[in-house]
Design a protein around this motif. Structure first.
Motif, PDB file in Angstrom:
ATOM      1  N   THR A 134       7.592 -26.115  21.397  1.00  0.00           N
ATOM      2  CA  THR A 134       8.896 -26.596  22.144  1.00  0.00           C
ATOM      3  C   THR A 134       9.638 -25.876  23.040  1.00  0.00           C
ATOM      4  O   THR A 134       9.685 -24.113  22.907  1.00  0.00           O
ATOM      5  CB  THR A 134      10.348 -26.591  20.718  1.00  0.00           C
ATOM      6  OG1 THR A 134       9.452 -27.394  19.353  1.00  0.00           O
ATOM      7  CG2 THR A 134      11.363 -27.024  21.387  1.00  0.00           C
TER       8      THR A 134
ATOM      9  N   SER B 219       9.625 -31.388  23.272  1.00  0.00           N
ATOM     10  CA  SER B 219       8.786 -31.098  22.590  1.00  0.00           C
ATOM     11  C   SER B 219       7.514 -31.210  22.764  1.00  0.00           C
ATOM     12  O   SER B 219       7.079 -32.627  22.797  1.00  0.00           O
ATOM     13  CB  SER B 219       8.990 -30.718  20.536  1.00  0.00           C
ATOM     14  OG  SER B 219       9.842 -29.767  20.304  1.00  0.00           O
TER      15      SER B 219
ATOM     16  N   PRO C 141      12.504 -33.604  19.772  1.00  0.00           N
ATOM     17  CA  PRO C 141      12.477 -31.447  20.252  1.00  0.00           C
ATOM     18  C   PRO C 141      12.776 -31.342  18.956  1.00  0.00           C
ATOM     19  O   PRO C 141      13.286 -31.315  17.679  1.00  0.00           O
ATOM     20  CB  PRO C 141      13.775 -31.426  20.597  1.00  0.00           C
ATOM     21  CG  PRO C 141      14.251 -32.865  22.039  1.00  0.00           C
ATOM     22  CD  PRO C 141      13.696 -33.921  21.146  1.00  0.00           C
TER      23      PRO C 141
END
Length: 350
Positions: free
Chosen positions: A218, A228, A241
């Motif tokens: 991430t 991510s 994410p």
């Protein structure tokens, strides 16, 4: 990175593996054989019809085999995939951010093109990326290993990464074989800056860096998890994410200097061969640590790696040394062997 299944649904217990490998060799098959058992999945990597490495994946871990020592499980489902060499190099990656650095996510982004290194003029490639103010990275790799990443911002080289090594130190260690490949990937400028800032070490103020958990990588910008990507075994894909994991904080360099290094310095370098005396000394140390069987194993490993004892380069000798080390059963003897090797060939990590 790409892959295409060309045959599936085969049963491992009825396959004649020698016949299958002969067929794949006749077709100059490049890609992988996927062998799914109950508790693990194996991958046999092939390049132009020759099996060169086997990888076993289980519970997020990987185990590696030379082709000579690998035995496919009988109770399994087998599929054949054509793929790009970067896909098989990705399959072979160890999930270790601290040791691989940016090489861990090589293959992330929008691929502009890929080619064999041997047909690329590095000077013209650099002119091209300068003309279009390219922002992203060039990654160089073989079918089983990512070798380096070169980062560009607005058409200028700002970073070269080889695992834990960066820039001048990386250049000293890079040795690109003519059989290698390169791919050009476009990514966001903020991502380039963040990845390039890893060279400063993980010692930032906690607002910029990377989260790493369960093979999810991430990007963290100004305290926010912004993107991510998940490292699946066969691909890299963007996911929602992730806001948790081990945080690697960096001090963001928003105005990186342009390096006085060209692509010709990197891809135009001919692999440096090592002397016969160094190879002979390493072989003697290995036999000393393994006993009489050492000489047999030496030749077997060379054959499995498709290496010629007379033409070893610094890069191929490093690969050979690590394979030799893995054959030594006792940890103290492995350490002793590496220490002896470093007396004559100080190009390896402990």
């Amino acid at each position: 990175m790409w892959k295409e299944e060309v045959r599936g649904g085969l049963l491992g217990e009825v396959i004649n593996w020698k016949a299958l490998y002969r067929e794949l060799e006749d077709k100059d098959f490049t890609g992988f054989v996927k062998i799914e058992a109950w508790e693990f999945t194996d991958y046999v990597i092939l390049e132009e019809g020759k099996p060169i490495k086997a990888v076993r994946v289980y519970d997020g871990e990987k185990e590696y085999f030379s082709i000579g020592e690998y035995k496919p499980p009988k109770e399994s489902k087998v599929s054949l995939f054509k793929s790009s060499p970067l896909t098989t190099a990705h399959i072979c990656k160890v999930y270790d951010f601290e040791s691989l650095g940016t090489l861990l996510i090589s293959g992330y982004g929008n691929e502009v093109f890929y080619s064999g290194v041997n047909i690329i003029d590095p000077s013209n490639l650099e002119k091209f990326v300068g003309k279009v103010s390219f922002t992203g990275y060039v990654t160089c790799y073989t079918s089983t290993e990512v070798l380096c990443n070169v980062f560009f911002l607005d058409g200028k080289i700002i970073g070269i990464n080889l695992g834990k090594l960066w820039d001048d130190e990386a250049i000293k260690r890079i040795s690109i074989p003519s059989s290698a490949y390169l791919s050009v990937y476009a990514i966001e400028p903020e991502e380039v800056l963040l990845l390039n800032s890893i060279k400063r070490g993980f010692n930032g103020n906690g607002k910029y860096g990377f989260l790493w958990k369960d093979r999810v990588f991430t990007f963290v910008m100004d305290g926010d998890a912004v993107k991510s990507v998940k490292l699946d075994t066969e691909s890299i894909k963007e996911v929602s994410p992730l806001k948790e994991g081990h945080f690697y904080s960096v001090k963001l360099d928003e105005n990186p200097e342009t390096l006085g290094i060209t692509l010709a310095d990197i891809f135009g370098k001919k692999p440096e061969k090592v002397s016969k005396e160094i190879v002979k000394s390493i072989k003697e140390h290995f036999v000393d640590h393994m006993g009489p069987i050492g000489n047999i194993l030496w030749h077997k490993i060379l054959k499995d790696l498709h290496l010629n004892e007379e033409g070893l380069t610094k890069t191929t000798l490093r690969v050979l040394v690590y394979k030799l080390k893995d054959e030594i059963p006792e940890e103290d003897l492995r350490d002793s062997f590496i220490n002896k090797v470093k007396e004559v060939f100080n190009e390896i990590d402990t």
